[in-house]
Design an enzyme around this catalytic site. Structure first.
Site, PDB file in Angstrom:
ATOM      1  N   HIS A  53       0.837  -1.199   0.000  1.00 47.90           N
ATOM      2  CA  HIS A  53       0.000   0.000   0.000  1.00 47.90           C
ATOM      3  C   HIS A  53       0.875   1.254   0.000  1.00 47.90           C
ATOM      4  CE1 HIS A  53       0.972   0.827   4.208  1.00 47.90           C
ATOM      5  NE2 HIS A  53       0.740  -0.459   4.466  1.00 47.90           N
ATOM      6  N   ASP A  61       3.741  -4.423   4.079  1.00 49.48           N
ATOM      7  CA  ASP A  61       5.171  -4.693   4.197  1.00 49.48           C
ATOM      8  C   ASP A  61       5.422  -6.089   4.760  1.00 49.48           C
ATOM      9  OD1 ASP A  61       4.213  -4.053   6.727  1.00 49.48           O
ATOM     10  OD2 ASP A  61       5.799  -2.618   7.206  1.00 49.48           O
TER      11      ASP A  61
END
Length: 521
Positions: A108, A404
């Site tokens: 994102h 992540d």
């Protein structure tokens, strides 16, 4: 029911562990297979005190260091501010090779912090979208309007209730910012330019040909939609189904893996031991806590690096508190931030040395990599000469909008352990290529070498790219492949063999089930 509840509990515990583990990656030098055309400016802070603007390609494998890396410069790279020209090397291949499919995982874009620092004001950032605010993008206004038609699309539960645009004038915790939207409009546009000559997704594409999936967080859903709009502006909502991945590992129905959880627990213990042994870090946390009038453990629990990174990425001053009778008061400093970032970089070196994270990553990302391999096999089979294509076609473009804690283990599992930690709006791309059909002369030459095959069909190859750079020959499955003029790309069979068996050698197993349920010791 009891077994399922136990399974969900294990996944939830694993997910919580992933959310708090501190990760970063640092890279060596990458030599791309295609020449680099363009450099782009990179902002750095000289010695952590003054700003210096220089030139850097911001490679995913940086030049080997002759001195310690500057933690502030590394942090600016993590921000990925969309103010620089960027070259995408996706879509490059030898002449006459055909692109069969593309699978993309994105992290994102820029988000508001997940944590707030006690006794300080939260960063003043507007998370609504406006074409008059920087950074902006030529597609931003039409993107906003197109998202208003999203009710025509198909949404797996619970995505139907997730907002398609960030919309709070005062950001909520973890909310995607306008910077994050612009980052992925740019990402999608880059790949649109890279693939348009390949006619990857035809104008009359069918719903089966585009697969989009995301976790249930608004920042991943919105990032994915921005990417899709940049990649295929004004796409037909009626053809789009957005699928929900409930695990950040994108493991679907194959998430249960006790050994993976054990490796993660051991990795967290290693990380904790290294952190508490760092006396400079301990002094820095104590100084920061004293400034804010907090107990050191309160400050640690607030994970201050998350909020400080937001301040840095958005050009905001670090938090301050007024002076008080207790002696507390003042501002957090860039020097303190640099100490925390330096410890994170040290942690990456130790993590690679110990190897527990790599073992965790292999088991964490097998389900995603196995799905990736299966999709490639289906597309490859449908491309065979003389085969009748399936009605509606195959999945030629897949987008997975993730975090992540999804992308970092993916890089490690592929053998890209030296890779930089996934910045905001990072992308990993898997391309499937097919060489031109062999000529009669080439077939005779092969037959002379003992190859009796009569097929004229082309061979299959894979490319892997990270943030626009070709890293295929840095992966475990193609690092030792002998590149030559007759075979300049990595054979798909190398990747398939890696995913189906070879990757488990690291954990002394030959299959996912065998690795996951093997007894400790």
């Amino acid at each position: 029911m009891l077994a399922r509840n136990r399974f969900l509990l294990l996944v939830a515990v694993g997910g919580a562990a992933l959310a708090i583990i501190s990760l970063s990656l640092q890279f060596l030098n990458l030599i791309p297979t295609t020449p680099i055309v363009e450099e782009r400016p990179f902002q750095a802070i000289d010695g952590g005190l003054g700003v210096a603007v220089g030139k850097s390609r911001k490679r995913v494998f940086p030049v080997p260091h002759t001195q310690e890396p500057n933690p502030i410069s590394e942090a600016y790279g993590y921000c990925n501010t969309p103010n620089r020209t960027e070259q995408a090397w996706e879509g490059h291949s030898p002449a006459d090779y055909k692109l069969l499919s593309v699978q993309v995982m994105i992290r994102h874009g820029d988000r508001y912090p997940l944590y707030s620092i006690p006794k300080t004001k939260r960063p003043a950032i507007d998370c609504s979208l406006s074409i008059s605010r920087r950074p902006s993008h030529p597609l931003l206004n039409s993107f906003i309007n197109h998202m208003g038609q999203g009710g025509r699309g198909h949404w797996e539960s619970p995505l139907v209730s997730v907002p398609r645009l960030p919309n709070h004038s005062v950001c909520e915790m973890g909310e995607l910012t306008q910077t994050g939207v612009v980052q992925h409009l740019r990402n999608g546009q880059l790949l649109h330019q890279a693939y348009k000559r390949h006619n990857l997704l035809p104008a009359d594409w069918s719903p089966r040909q585009l697969w989009a999936e995301t976790t249930g967080k608004s920042r991943t859903l919105q990032s994915g939609l921005a990417f899709l709009y940049g990649f295929h502006p004004d796409f037909d909502w009626r053809k789009l189904t957005v699928r929900h991945q409930w695990s950040t590992l994108f493991c679907g129905s194959a998430c249960d893996c006790p050994a993976r959880n054990r490796y993660l627990e051991e990795e967290q213990k290693r990380q904790y031991r290294l952190r508490v042994a760092d006396t400079e870090l301990e002094r820095t946390y104590a100084d920061m806590a004293r400034t804010l009038g907090l107990l050191t453990r309160q400050l640690r629990a607030a994970n201050p690096i998350d909020s400080l990174l937001c301040h840095l990425c958005h050009g905001l001053s670090f938090p301050c508190v007024p002076m008080g009778d207790s002696g507390a008061g003042g501002c957090l400093t860039m020097a303190q931030f640099a100490v925390i970032r330096r410890q994170q970089l040290d942690d990456e070196v130790d993590r690679r040395r110990v190897g527990l994270y790599h073992k965790y990553a292999i088991l964490a990302m097998y389900p995603y990599l196995n799905r990736t391999a299966a999709k490639m096999e289906r597309v490859a089979k449908s491309s065979e000469a003389g085969r009748q294509p399936r009605a509606g076609g195959e999945e030629v473009f897949t987008l997975s909008s993730a975090h992540d804690v999804t992308m970092a283990p993916l890089l490690s599992a592929l053998g890209l352990e030296e890779a930089r930690f996934p910045r905001f709006a990072a992308r990993v791309v898997f391309e499937l290529w097919k060489s031109p059909p062999a000529t009669q002369g080439q077939l005779k030459k092969r037959a002379g070498k003992g190859d009796k095959s009569k097929t004229k069909d082309g061979e299959l190859f894979i490319r892997v790219l990270y943030n626009g750079e070709d890293v295929t020959f840095h992966t475990t499955f193609c690092r030792s492949h002998d590149r030559h003029a007759g075979q300049p790309l990595c054979p798909l069979k190398n990747f398939l063999s890696f995913v189906r068996r070879d990757m488990f050698s690291v954990v002394n197993a030959t299959s996912y089930q065998g690795a996951c349920y093997r007894r400790p010791g």
